[in-house]
Design an enzyme around this catalytic site. Structure first.
Site, PDB file in Angstrom:
ATOM      1  N   ARG A  86      18.602 -25.626  47.821  1.00  0.00           N
ATOM      2  CA  ARG A  86      18.560 -27.069  47.602  1.00  0.00           C
ATOM      3  C   ARG A  86      19.760 -27.508  46.771  1.00  0.00           C
ATOM      4  O   ARG A  86      20.097 -26.870  45.783  1.00  0.00           O
ATOM      5  CB  ARG A  86      17.272 -27.459  46.870  1.00  0.00           C
ATOM      6  CG  ARG A  86      17.183 -28.960  46.636  1.00  0.00           C
ATOM      7  CD  ARG A  86      15.863 -29.374  46.058  1.00  0.00           C
ATOM      8  NE  ARG A  86      15.878 -30.802  45.797  1.00  0.00           N
ATOM      9  CZ  ARG A  86      14.914 -31.450  45.191  1.00  0.00           C
ATOM     10  NH1 ARG A  86      13.815 -30.801  44.810  1.00  0.00           N
ATOM     11  NH2 ARG A  86      15.000 -32.741  44.980  1.00  0.00           N
ATOM     12  N   ARG A  97      13.784 -31.063  52.109  1.00  0.00           N
ATOM     13  CA  ARG A  97      14.098 -30.118  51.038  1.00  0.00           C
ATOM     14  C   ARG A  97      13.585 -28.725  51.376  1.00  0.00           C
ATOM     15  O   ARG A  97      12.459 -28.584  51.858  1.00  0.00           O
ATOM     16  CB  ARG A  97      13.451 -30.573  49.733  1.00  0.00           C
ATOM     17  CG  ARG A  97      14.087 -31.852  49.286  1.00  0.00           C
ATOM     18  CD  ARG A  97      13.375 -32.533  48.221  1.00  0.00           C
ATOM     19  NE  ARG A  97      14.137 -33.770  47.978  1.00  0.00           N
ATOM     20  CZ  ARG A  97      13.685 -34.784  47.330  1.00  0.00           C
ATOM     21  NH1 ARG A  97      12.485 -34.755  46.849  1.00  0.00           N
ATOM     22  NH2 ARG A  97      14.423 -35.843  47.145  1.00  0.00           N
ATOM     23  N   ASP A 100      10.947 -28.108  46.678  1.00  0.00           N
ATOM     24  CA  ASP A 100      10.809 -29.241  45.761  1.00  0.00           C
ATOM     25  C   ASP A 100       9.754 -28.860  44.731  1.00  0.00           C
ATOM     26  O   ASP A 100       8.598 -28.611  45.087  1.00  0.00           O
ATOM     27  CB  ASP A 100      10.382 -30.490  46.543  1.00  0.00           C
ATOM     28  CG  ASP A 100      10.393 -31.738  45.689  1.00  0.00           C
ATOM     29  OD1 ASP A 100      11.088 -31.753  44.644  1.00  0.00           O
ATOM     30  OD2 ASP A 100       9.694 -32.693  46.058  1.00  0.00           O
ATOM     31  N   ASP A 102       8.003 -29.839  40.980  1.00  0.00           N
ATOM     32  CA  ASP A 102       7.802 -30.872  39.965  1.00  0.00           C
ATOM     33  C   ASP A 102       6.813 -30.396  38.923  1.00  0.00           C
ATOM     34  O   ASP A 102       5.768 -29.821  39.260  1.00  0.00           O
ATOM     35  CB  ASP A 102       7.230 -32.151  40.598  1.00  0.00           C
ATOM     36  CG  ASP A 102       8.210 -32.842  41.514  1.00  0.00           C
ATOM     37  OD1 ASP A 102       9.379 -33.017  41.121  1.00  0.00           O
ATOM     38  OD2 ASP A 102       7.800 -33.216  42.620  1.00  0.00           O
TER      39      ASP A 102
END
Length: 172
Positions: A86, A97, A100, A102
């Site tokens: 990425r 992506r 990803d 988070d």
């Protein structure tokens, strides 16, 4: 102090499940992180701007324990995303992506600094985050500004995009 950290995982490019499995193994092998639990894996349509066609995402949530500070955890996550190919500099908002990651919650702490807000600002708007998180920890109370359990946030979520539980496993 050790914190319980919830990480949202997503991938919609390349071998999606391999990306998610790789990052979970990376977390397991990391000297300062401990994987405590992983959610089931879900597939969902990509949320996009306009009518951009994108491959579907695989999504999951992992619970970690660590004494790392929030910014240190974020740095680990960004290093994993880079290792998976990425490039945050080149991608557009809501783009496809390979990986990803988070930070959804860091214990009961609230963090608001440039580049990092915990709990994640838009988590209550995303069924693809709340469903696997609710499978993992439905009674976890998401800190302010939410102040509700994950199950309650899921029940009130207005994102009705299709979401399907898979039989894929993140860890053996």
């Amino acid at each position: 102090m050790e914190q319980h950290i919830y990480i949202g995982l997503g991938s919609n490019l390349g071998n999606r499940i391999e990306h998610l499995q790789w990052v979970c193994r990376h977390f397991q092998d990391h000297a300062l992180l401990a994987v405590q639990a992983v959610s089931p894996v879900y597939t969902s349509a990509a949320h996009t701007l306009g009518d951009q066609a994108q491959p579907a995402y695989l999504n999951a949530v992992v619970q970690l324990a660590s004494k790392l500070e929030p910014l240190q955890v974020l740095n680990v996550l960004h290093a994993c995303e880079r290792a998976a190919g990425r490039d945050r500099e080149k991608e557009g908002r809501w783009g496809s992506r390979t990986l990803d990651l988070d930070i959804l919650a860091y214990g009961t702490e609230r963090v608001d600094m440039p580049g990092l807000t915990i709990p994640h600002r838009r988590l209550a708007d995303r069924r693809f985050v709340l469903q696997p998180w609710s499978d993992l920890a439905p009674g976890f109370i998401v800190p302010a500004p939410f102040g509700k359990t994950v199950a309650d946030l899921l029940a009130g979520c207005e994102d009705h995009a299709e979401l399907a539980k898979t039989s894929l496993q993140l860890l053996d």
